[in-house]
Design a protein around this motif. Structure first.
Motif, PDB file in Angstrom:
ATOM      1  N   LYS A 202       0.821  -1.204   0.000  1.00 48.13           N
ATOM      2  CA  LYS A 202       0.000   0.000   0.000  1.00 48.13           C
ATOM      3  C   LYS A 202       0.860   1.261   0.000  1.00 48.13           C
ATOM      4  N   LEU A 203       2.011   1.206   0.660  1.00 47.10           N
ATOM      5  CA  LEU A 203       2.914   2.351   0.626  1.00 47.10           C
ATOM      6  C   LEU A 203       3.502   2.552  -0.769  1.00 47.10           C
ATOM      7  N   ALA A 204       3.645   1.449  -1.505  1.00 41.10           N
ATOM      8  CA  ALA A 204       4.204   1.535  -2.848  1.00 41.10           C
ATOM      9  C   ALA A 204       3.188   2.071  -3.856  1.00 41.10           C
ATOM     10  N   GLY A 205       1.916   1.703  -3.695  1.00 42.56           N
ATOM     11  CA  GLY A 205       0.947   2.107  -4.703  1.00 42.56           C
ATOM     12  C   GLY A 205      -0.481   2.099  -4.232  1.00 42.56           C
ATOM     13  N   GLY A 206      -0.701   2.573  -3.033  1.00 45.13           N
ATOM     14  CA  GLY A 206      -2.044   2.542  -2.483  1.00 45.13           C
ATOM     15  C   GLY A 206      -2.621   3.917  -2.230  1.00 45.13           C
ATOM     16  N   SER A 207      -3.889   3.937  -1.909  1.00 46.04           N
ATOM     17  CA  SER A 207      -4.627   5.126  -1.494  1.00 46.04           C
ATOM     18  C   SER A 207      -5.866   4.612  -0.781  1.00 46.04           C
ATOM     19  N   PRO A 208      -6.574   5.473  -0.056  1.00 43.90           N
ATOM     20  CA  PRO A 208      -7.770   4.975   0.646  1.00 43.90           C
ATOM     21  C   PRO A 208      -8.767   4.266  -0.267  1.00 43.90           C
ATOM     22  N   THR A 209      -8.874   4.689  -1.530  1.00 43.02           N
ATOM     23  CA  THR A 209      -9.836   4.059  -2.436  1.00 43.02           C
ATOM     24  C   THR A 209      -9.239   2.864  -3.180  1.00 43.02           C
ATOM     25  N   ILE A 210      -7.956   2.922  -3.501  1.00 42.40           N
ATOM     26  CA  ILE A 210      -7.322   1.863  -4.284  1.00 42.40           C
ATOM     27  C   ILE A 210      -6.877   0.693  -3.412  1.00 42.40           C
ATOM     28  N   ALA A 211      -6.466   0.971  -2.166  1.00 44.45           N
ATOM     29  CA  ALA A 211      -5.876  -0.054  -1.298  1.00 44.45           C
ATOM     30  C   ALA A 211      -6.696  -1.339  -1.221  1.00 44.45           C
ATOM     31  N   PRO A 212      -8.031  -1.269  -1.057  1.00 41.76           N
ATOM     32  CA  PRO A 212      -8.798  -2.526  -0.946  1.00 41.76           C
ATOM     33  C   PRO A 212      -8.777  -3.368  -2.226  1.00 41.76           C
ATOM     34  N   GLN A 213      -8.395  -2.771  -3.351  1.00 46.39           N
ATOM     35  CA  GLN A 213      -8.404  -3.491  -4.622  1.00 46.39           C
ATOM     36  C   GLN A 213      -7.061  -4.157  -4.936  1.00 46.39           C
ATOM     37  N   LEU A 214      -6.023  -3.869  -4.156  1.00 43.16           N
ATOM     38  CA  LEU A 214      -4.697  -4.390  -4.445  1.00 43.16           C
ATOM     39  C   LEU A 214      -4.612  -5.883  -4.163  1.00 43.16           C
ATOM     40  N   ASN A 215      -3.805  -6.573  -4.946  1.00 37.45           N
ATOM     41  CA  ASN A 215      -3.650  -8.028  -4.867  1.00 37.45           C
ATOM     42  C   ASN A 215      -2.298  -8.337  -4.229  1.00 37.45           C
ATOM     43  N   LEU A 216      -2.312  -8.866  -3.016  1.00 42.50           N
ATOM     44  CA  LEU A 216      -1.068  -9.111  -2.289  1.00 42.50           C
ATOM     45  C   LEU A 216      -0.236 -10.191  -2.962  1.00 42.50           C
ATOM     46  N   GLU A 217      -0.864 -11.249  -3.443  1.00 44.42           N
ATOM     47  CA  GLU A 217      -0.112 -12.332  -4.081  1.00 44.42           C
ATOM     48  C   GLU A 217       0.629 -11.827  -5.318  1.00 44.42           C
ATOM     49  N   ALA A 218       0.001 -10.937  -6.056  1.00 44.42           N
ATOM     50  CA  ALA A 218       0.665 -10.357  -7.226  1.00 44.42           C
ATOM     51  C   ALA A 218       1.850  -9.501  -6.801  1.00 44.42           C
ATOM     52  N   PHE A 219       1.724  -8.809  -5.672  1.00 45.44           N
ATOM     53  CA  PHE A 219       2.827  -7.983  -5.179  1.00 45.44           C
ATOM     54  C   PHE A 219       3.987  -8.854  -4.708  1.00 45.44           C
ATOM     55  N   ILE A 220       3.671  -9.981  -4.075  1.00 45.21           N
ATOM     56  CA  ILE A 220       4.721 -10.900  -3.636  1.00 45.21           C
ATOM     57  C   ILE A 220       5.479 -11.455  -4.846  1.00 45.21           C
TER      58      ILE A 220
END
Length: 291
Positions: A202-220
């Motif tokens: 989330k620090l790399a590419g998040g925001s209050p609206t975008i954060a819930p949509q981020l995919n952790l497995e893809a980031f790993i």
């Protein structure tokens, strides 16, 4: 959210300190009188300055003020076997958190409102635990000097000398290594590597609206791809050039380091010791305080 986490009684900084942090700190300590100079010249003045700034323009978190944040801090500090510092919430659109402790008299932590808005409660506590890691590892003196040198490099041409540039490079190398230790402190509190990696994502590419949509497995997977760049000499050289002027390791590298340490025997040994001592205290009359 997991409550009443096991306190790691008697935890020492060297129990979880990252080897790169230990190596870089040892190198700095070989510079005679550096810590004494920083403490004597900046300690009392800096502590008072920041205290006045915080008390005047931030919200002091307590049992009566934002108690949910206060509870997260108290629990994180107890897990790491620390006294909780003062916690301030500051209005700022840039997601960030920092801590300060020069002489141990007025340690404090600051969270920016934009960071709190972007993270879950577990992740907020992970950030707090990271900052507590700086206190646990006694990073305060060198961390302050590193911040001053970064500011000085952009404002004062005198930092352009070869000696100053060498010291600045050494300080930046140290502070990047110190961050790895603090990420480990965060994992000891969260006890779930995905919580810490999610913070970094989330620090790399998040925001209050975008954060819930981020995919952790893809980031790993992204972190693994970044590590693969080191398979060539050119890739490793470019990575070093990218990071040598940064105060923090890049987020994907920090995520990969946490993923690796979470699978290590050292990490699981610390958690198991904590559980054993917790059970011993719980069965001893008067020997345990619920929190």
């Amino acid at each position: 959210m997991q409550l009443s986490k096991t306190q790691l009684i008697g935890l020492k900084a060297d129990d979880f300190r990252h080897p790169l942090d230990l190596e870089a700190t040892t190198t700095l300590k070989q510079l005679p009188g550096l810590d004494i100079i920083v403490r004597s010249l900046l300690g009392s003045v800096a502590e008072q300055f920041f205290y006045l700034n915080n008390i005047a323009s931030s919200v002091l978190v307590s049992e009566k003020q934002l108690p949910h944040l206060h509870k997260l801090l108290v629990e994180a500090a107890r897990v790491l076997d620390l006294e909780p510092p003062q916690l301030y919430l500051q209005q700022n659109p840039v997601p960030n958190a920092y801590t300060f402790a020069m002489q141990g008299k007025q340690p404090f932590m600051v969270l920016h409102t934009s960071l709190v808005e972007m993270l879950t409660p577990e992740e907020i506590q992970g950030v707090m635990a990271h900052e507590l890691g700086h206190l646990k590892c006694e990073h305060g003196v060198y961390l302050t000097l590193a911040n001053i040198m970064v500011l000085g490099a952009s404002l004062l041409p005198t930092w352009g000398t070869a000696i100053a540039q060498s010291l600045q490079s050494q300080m930046l190398q140290w502070v990047r290594c110190a961050e790895f230790s603090c990420d480990r402190a965060a994992l000891l509190v969260a006890q779930d590597p995905k919580v810490i990696m999610s913070i970094l994502m989330k620090l790399a590419g998040g925001s209050p609206t975008i954060a819930p949509q981020l995919n952790l497995e893809a980031f790993i997977q992204q972190a693994r791809d970044y590590e693969d760049i080191s398979n060539t000499a050119l890739g490793e050289m470019l990575k070093q050039a990218q990071t040598e002027q940064l105060t923090h390791p890049v987020p994907v590298l920090r995520a990969k380091e946490i993923d690796r340490w979470a699978s290590s025997q050292d990490y699981h040994h610390l958690i198991e010791i904590g559980k054993t001592e917790y059970n011993q205290k719980a069965t001893t009359k008067g020997g345990w305080r619920n929190w």
